[in-house]
Scaffold this active site. Sequence first.
Site, PDB file in Angstrom:
ATOM      1  N   LYS A 113       0.835  -1.201   0.000  1.00  0.00           N
ATOM      2  CA  LYS A 113       0.000   0.000   0.000  1.00  0.00           C
ATOM      3  C   LYS A 113       0.872   1.254   0.000  1.00  0.00           C
ATOM      4  O   LYS A 113       0.665   2.169  -0.791  1.00  0.00           O
ATOM      5  CB  LYS A 113      -0.913  -0.025   1.238  1.00  0.00           C
ATOM      6  N   ARG A 148      -3.151   3.130   8.589  1.00  0.00           N
ATOM      7  CA  ARG A 148      -3.492   1.976   7.748  1.00  0.00           C
ATOM      8  C   ARG A 148      -2.350   0.974   7.704  1.00  0.00           C
ATOM      9  O   ARG A 148      -1.212   1.342   7.455  1.00  0.00           O
ATOM     10  CB  ARG A 148      -3.776   2.438   6.319  1.00  0.00           C
ATOM     11  N   GLY A 156      -8.409  -8.089   4.688  1.00  0.00           N
ATOM     12  CA  GLY A 156      -9.176  -8.239   5.910  1.00  0.00           C
ATOM     13  C   GLY A 156      -8.363  -8.665   7.117  1.00  0.00           C
ATOM     14  O   GLY A 156      -8.896  -8.837   8.202  1.00  0.00           O
ATOM     15  N   MET A 170      -5.658  -7.090   8.617  1.00  0.00           N
ATOM     16  CA  MET A 170      -5.317  -6.047   9.568  1.00  0.00           C
ATOM     17  C   MET A 170      -6.114  -4.804   9.234  1.00  0.00           C
ATOM     18  O   MET A 170      -6.406  -4.544   8.079  1.00  0.00           O
ATOM     19  CB  MET A 170      -3.835  -5.778   9.520  1.00  0.00           C
ATOM     20  N   ARG A 215      -3.244  -1.074  -6.612  1.00  0.00           N
ATOM     21  CA  ARG A 215      -2.293  -2.193  -6.664  1.00  0.00           C
ATOM     22  C   ARG A 215      -2.606  -2.995  -7.912  1.00  0.00           C
ATOM     23  O   ARG A 215      -3.706  -2.899  -8.463  1.00  0.00           O
ATOM     24  CB  ARG A 215      -2.405  -3.073  -5.418  1.00  0.00           C
ATOM     25  N   HIS A 244      -4.899 -31.899   6.836  1.00  0.00           N
ATOM     26  CA  HIS A 244      -4.750 -33.274   6.370  1.00  0.00           C
ATOM     27  C   HIS A 244      -5.532 -33.493   5.079  1.00  0.00           C
ATOM     28  O   HIS A 244      -5.011 -33.985   4.079  1.00  0.00           O
ATOM     29  CB  HIS A 244      -5.234 -34.240   7.462  1.00  0.00           C
ATOM     30  N   SER A 291      17.746 -41.157 -16.195  1.00  0.00           N
ATOM     31  CA  SER A 291      16.461 -40.522 -15.942  1.00  0.00           C
ATOM     32  C   SER A 291      16.271 -40.497 -14.438  1.00  0.00           C
ATOM     33  O   SER A 291      16.312 -41.537 -13.774  1.00  0.00           O
ATOM     34  CB  SER A 291      15.338 -41.305 -16.613  1.00  0.00           C
ATOM     35  N   CYS A 322      11.730 -38.356 -14.717  1.00  0.00           N
ATOM     36  CA  CYS A 322      10.370 -38.867 -14.803  1.00  0.00           C
ATOM     37  C   CYS A 322       9.871 -38.926 -13.366  1.00  0.00           C
ATOM     38  O   CYS A 322      10.651 -38.958 -12.438  1.00  0.00           O
ATOM     39  CB  CYS A 322      10.336 -40.239 -15.451  1.00  0.00           C
ATOM     40  N   TYR A 328      15.376 -33.016 -20.616  1.00  0.00           N
ATOM     41  CA  TYR A 328      13.915 -33.063 -20.705  1.00  0.00           C
ATOM     42  C   TYR A 328      13.292 -33.372 -19.352  1.00  0.00           C
ATOM     43  O   TYR A 328      13.964 -33.858 -18.436  1.00  0.00           O
ATOM     44  CB  TYR A 328      13.462 -34.111 -21.738  1.00  0.00           C
TER      45      TYR A 328
HETATM   46  P1  ADP Z   1      -7.882  -2.182   3.478  1.00  0.00           P
HETATM   47  O1  ADP Z   1      -6.490  -2.619   3.266  1.00  0.00           O
HETATM   48  O2  ADP Z   1      -8.677  -3.081   4.335  1.00  0.00           O
HETATM   49  O3  ADP Z   1      -8.533  -1.810   2.184  1.00  0.00           O
HETATM   50  P2  ADP Z   1      -7.448   0.614   3.888  1.00  0.00           P
HETATM   51  O4  ADP Z   1      -6.292   1.082   4.656  1.00  0.00           O
HETATM   52  O5  ADP Z   1      -7.310   0.686   2.424  1.00  0.00           O
HETATM   53  O6  ADP Z   1      -7.786  -0.843   4.342  1.00  0.00           O
HETATM   54  O7  ADP Z   1      -8.675   1.472   4.389  1.00  0.00           O
HETATM   55  C1  ADP Z   1      -9.991   1.077   4.598  1.00  0.00           C
HETATM   56  C2  ADP Z   1     -10.931   2.093   3.971  1.00  0.00           C
HETATM   57  O8  ADP Z   1     -10.696   3.386   4.479  1.00  0.00           O
HETATM   58  C3  ADP Z   1     -10.734   2.164   2.486  1.00  0.00           C
HETATM   59  O9  ADP Z   1     -11.986   2.212   1.860  1.00  0.00           O
HETATM   60  C4  ADP Z   1     -10.005   3.459   2.277  1.00  0.00           C
HETATM   61  O10 ADP Z   1     -10.327   4.021   1.045  1.00  0.00           O
HETATM   62  C5  ADP Z   1     -10.471   4.312   3.452  1.00  0.00           C
HETATM   63  N1  ADP Z   1      -9.444   5.257   3.842  1.00  0.00           N
HETATM   64  C6  ADP Z   1      -8.210   4.971   4.277  1.00  0.00           C
HETATM   65  N2  ADP Z   1      -7.485   6.088   4.483  1.00  0.00           N
HETATM   66  C7  ADP Z   1      -8.279   7.120   4.203  1.00  0.00           C
HETATM   67  C8  ADP Z   1      -8.112   8.553   4.227  1.00  0.00           C
HETATM   68  N3  ADP Z   1      -6.951   9.102   4.562  1.00  0.00           N
HETATM   69  N4  ADP Z   1      -9.147   9.296   3.863  1.00  0.00           N
HETATM   70  C9  ADP Z   1     -10.315   8.744   3.519  1.00  0.00           C
HETATM   71  N5  ADP Z   1     -10.553   7.422   3.465  1.00  0.00           N
HETATM   72  C10 ADP Z   1      -9.542   6.601   3.804  1.00  0.00           C
HETATM   73 MG    MG Z   2      -7.852  -0.672   0.923  1.00  0.00          MG
END
Ligand code: ADP
Ligand code: MG
Length: 911
Positions: A29, A98, A107, A109, A352, A468, A795, A863, A883
């Site tokens: 990020k 963030r 989801g 962190m 990304r 498992h 082989s 093989c 091969y």
């Molecule tokens: P995740 O990795 O779970 O997407 P993010 O860090 O991207 O978490 O943030 C969660 C939400 O908060 C996202 O929808 C993001 O756009 C919003 N968000 C994060 N930082 C800001 C900010 N500085 N201003 C407004 N919205 C933000």
């Molecule tokens: Mg995000």
Amino acid sequence: MAAQETVDHKYVYDFSEGNKDLKDLLGGKGANLAEMTNLGLPVPPGFTITTEACQAYLATGREPDGLAGQIEKHLESLERAMGKRLGDPQDPLLVSVRSGAKFSMPGMMETVLNVGLNDQSVQGLARQASGEGSQAASGGADRFAWDSYRRLIQMFGKTVCEVPGEEFEHALDEAKNAKGTSNDLDLDADDLRGLVDAYKKIFVKHTGREFPQQPREQLDLAIRAVFESWNAERAVLYRRQERIPADLGTAVNVVSMVFGNLGPDSGTGVAFTRDPGSGAQGIYGDYLANAQGEDVVAGIRNTVPLQELEQLDKSSYDELLGIMARLEEHYKDLCDIEFTIERGKLWMLQTRVGKRTAAAAFVIAGQLVDEGLIDLDEALHRVNGAQLAQLMFPRFQLDHEFEAVAKGIGASPGAASGKVVFTSARAVELAAEGESVILVRRETNPDDLNGMIAAKGILTSRGGKTSHAAVVARGMGKTCVSGADEIDVNVPAKRFTVAGQTVNEGDVVSIDGTTGKVYLGEVPVMPSEVVQYFEGSLDPEHIDNALVRAVHRIMTHADGKRRLAVRTNADTGADAARARRFGAEGIGLCRTEHMFLGDRRELVERLILARAEGEREAALAALLPLQRADFEEIFREMDGLPVTVRLIDPPLHEFLPPLEQLAVNVAVAQERGEDVAKEEALLAAVRRMHEENPMLGLRGVRLGLVIPGLFAMQVRAIAEAAVSCARGGGVAKPEIMVPLVGAVQELETVRTEAEKIIAEVVGDSGVEVLIGTMIEVPRAALTAGQIAEAAEFFSFGTNDLTQMGWGFSRDDVEGAFFWRYLELGIFGISPFESIDRDGVGRLVRIAAEEGRAARPGLKLGVCGEHGGDPDSVHFFHEVGLDYVSCSPFRVPVARLEAGRAVVETGGSDSR
Ligand code: ADP
Ligand code: MG
Ligand code: MG
């Protein structure tokens, strides 16, 4: 000095200081926020605290020296840039905190928005919002400020202080109920002020302290919580499943807030630059007016398709489209993005390179080549054999009628339907009656092995990709969905419940081992278009199918690039023919075992029971024409291509009935007073030949040296079949392979006898027969220089080499304890699945080097299952083998990966 160094160590980077290649340090990020900043895109200013700071914190339990000061410095310059101070009571700067690791961990962190709000600054925020506001009247501004404050307490409470999130949600629901609404937009400033009070009480109740009012304390606690979330249970589990190293740590991004909840001219959304499902070009995304980021994901209100933003705010929409095109061109790939519009001003909050399905990966790579953004080498690099393998499985034909009732982890790909059973025994019973069954368990254990073998698919409610069930199913190539936790399995009652429905033993379910989805009833299965293409029934030039065309193009490029040849393991003419259509350039392993089965068992019995030389010779003479016919068929299908035939390998008693069964037969027949001479002789033979460790017993070359005439008969059959092909105008290229050799003397003995027979049979037919050996006993690898004197080719039998190299009984260990080894991280993947480079791989390397040193031009191949495993193929390329050979379905995968190996090692090799 050490202290000095730590002080100087740079732990914080302004967005303008980073770039997209610094993912290790800044996380995905942060690196991409920096990249967008430097592209001049509208990113709210901010800074990133490095993964190194996180690693140091996790190692010592406290912030590393110098970190606090660097944060202070960057915060000050952020405040200067924004012309506001963090949490200023009059006009507060607010920030989001963030997480962002190197690999996106969806989801795992969480993020805290609106850091810097407190009882004073909430008033300042309201005044500022109304003062500047175009649409927000002062009532609206109040509402906005209190809404932002309640969100802070909620997110901070949950993420930083582990207050149960439901408590806040419950309080929010109560506020809405009191108002008689289900829409949080109907709550006004007073309602939200009341909610803030309620939230604060919840906070005190769970933490024993007041909600922190100091902005800087909020910031520091939030940063620390992000660090610590790296080791949260969910994150640890996810990493294990995805094989992400545990010591990377996460970066922390501190970003000045922009507000999508300032009124109807504000909002927030997500978008993809192409369809991540199919790869189709177009705009894919969702938008939600008057909301802050997390509302989109939380699904609190219904989003609208991104296209509708055009009506709501044309200039932001156009700007967004322009930025999306720019990002694609810059990253030269599908991007996904998060954005927010604050009073008509667009802000980019994340981008990304987006995840995509296997089909989309091929289609997009093809499109990008067409668009001139990447070349074919890069396209080849962007797809992989695992994706291709996925596309070769049959798929469910899903239409609106079928909705998944549960979703687990796609643990082993494929599509399977069948009757539900809950025990291994029942699975075996029903399968014996010809039924397709799906074995459903909470978790499987080694006792379930027979049931897993009998079932079409396996469904578990617990466990991840290394459970498992998952490990064993993948080993068997069987469809498996694991960890479908919506399913409540009740084994004694023979039923499970899901989504309010009960599924009893015998009811039909369908499971998709690729997506992890579970359906009730039988979903029709569709053959793979990619397989149809490989089989020649879909012509890529003449059909309108973007996927098939992309696969064709990339495969053609891979074939042009690769140095490794790809052969197949095939024991029958039919397998050989199919593999040839899939692109096999010969047979690397033709097992002769099956030629001793079926109605030929009787001849094998005669061979084993023979007392006099004459009897044995008669049995062998009877087998000879049968084997010859088998080889003729295979040589015909592989006309012009090399065929490696392995002389018989398994212990002979495997071809006799099991001891218990024979003992019972004998007893019953005796009881009836029948003549049991033959059965008794068989029984005695089986007893005599019984081995404690048959894998290490009388098999392979050892059989050939102990049973006179056995190998000679096979060699003669091969040579005669080759000659008969040549007489018929074909070209047979047999390579006779001696299994399980550990010493050159073994091979020499076999060779001397074989050469005589070959010379006699071949005469002047022009047929050439090579003689070589498998390298599958560690001693053979370590004496390869000697063995090469007597071998025209090696082989590598990497299955046995792994088995004997590790001392793992292949038939036992995967089911017995590999799950535990994977859990402990002793290996990341079963060494039977992907070659163990350090140990078994080293044996291969030594043997290849010493073998070639002793005999330049020695042909080297592999093989065994590893020949079709992507990572192993790269290894064999690096070692310089000629091969790889793998099962027919894996041939395209090996072709693709052999091409990728060249591209990725930077070679311009082409055959
Ligand atoms: P995740 O990795 O779970 O997407 P993010 O860090 O991207 O978490 O943030 C969660 C939400 O908060 C996202 O929808 C993001 O756009 C919003 N968000 C994060 N930082 C800001 C900010 N500085 N201003 C407004 N919205 C933000
Ligand atoms: Mg995000
Ligand atoms: Mg072997």
